[in-house]
Design an enzyme around this catalytic site. Sequence first.
Site: not given
Ligand code: URA
Length: 211
Positions: A103, A107, A202, A205
């Site tokens: 992502r 944007t 995330d 992560d």
């Molecule tokens: N991607 C993620 O890893 N966590 C989110 O909350 C949104 C997108």
Amino acid sequence: MRLHVADHPLVAHKLTVLRDVTTPSATFRLLVDELVTLLAYEATRDVRTREVEITTPVATTTGTKLAQPRPLVVPILRAGLGMLDGMTRLLPSAEVGFLGMQRDEETLEAITYANRLPEDLSGRQCFLLDPMLATGGTLVAAIDYLLQRGARDVTAVCLLAAPEGIKVVEDFVGDRADVQVVVAAVDERLNEKAYIVPGLGDAGDRLYGVV
Ligand code: URA
């Protein structure tokens, strides 16, 4: 698009531990693996089968085996990789393709940086693995990829979804294909950074540590 929310106390329990900010990566990975296996059970409810004749030690009987062509499992890198073992544990004969998508944090658009998929997916049942259905951008791009290669039967397995992302996928799919989303829970909303709230942070992560 069909949405299936797995409603099971074990799913809810494991998800709660995943959400907890104090859960370390090692436990997080283990729980994702277990959770995906539970979701895989739901996601494969319509997997195609064929009848086979077999002989047991006692009698001959008609049984069921997975049909050809083999299902295709596609983790979306990076975080979807943490879901692969949990999925293939239930579908060991599946073929595995890969889609690398990221992502753009400015944007929020999905960028494809790698792809390793069969050219022709007509007649294949495809299972996309992506833990977080947030804006829907990545999942729409991945579904579009599969549809362009002829797939018409796609199931996305996600841990969490936001209502906003579900709507985006729904609007994109329309009646173009049979698309199912199987998810452990649908959360409240997205925040201003497009993170799912309350979510789990995330997913990449938390699985692998920040890179
Ligand atoms: N991607 C993620 O890893 N966590 C989110 O909350 C949104 C997108």
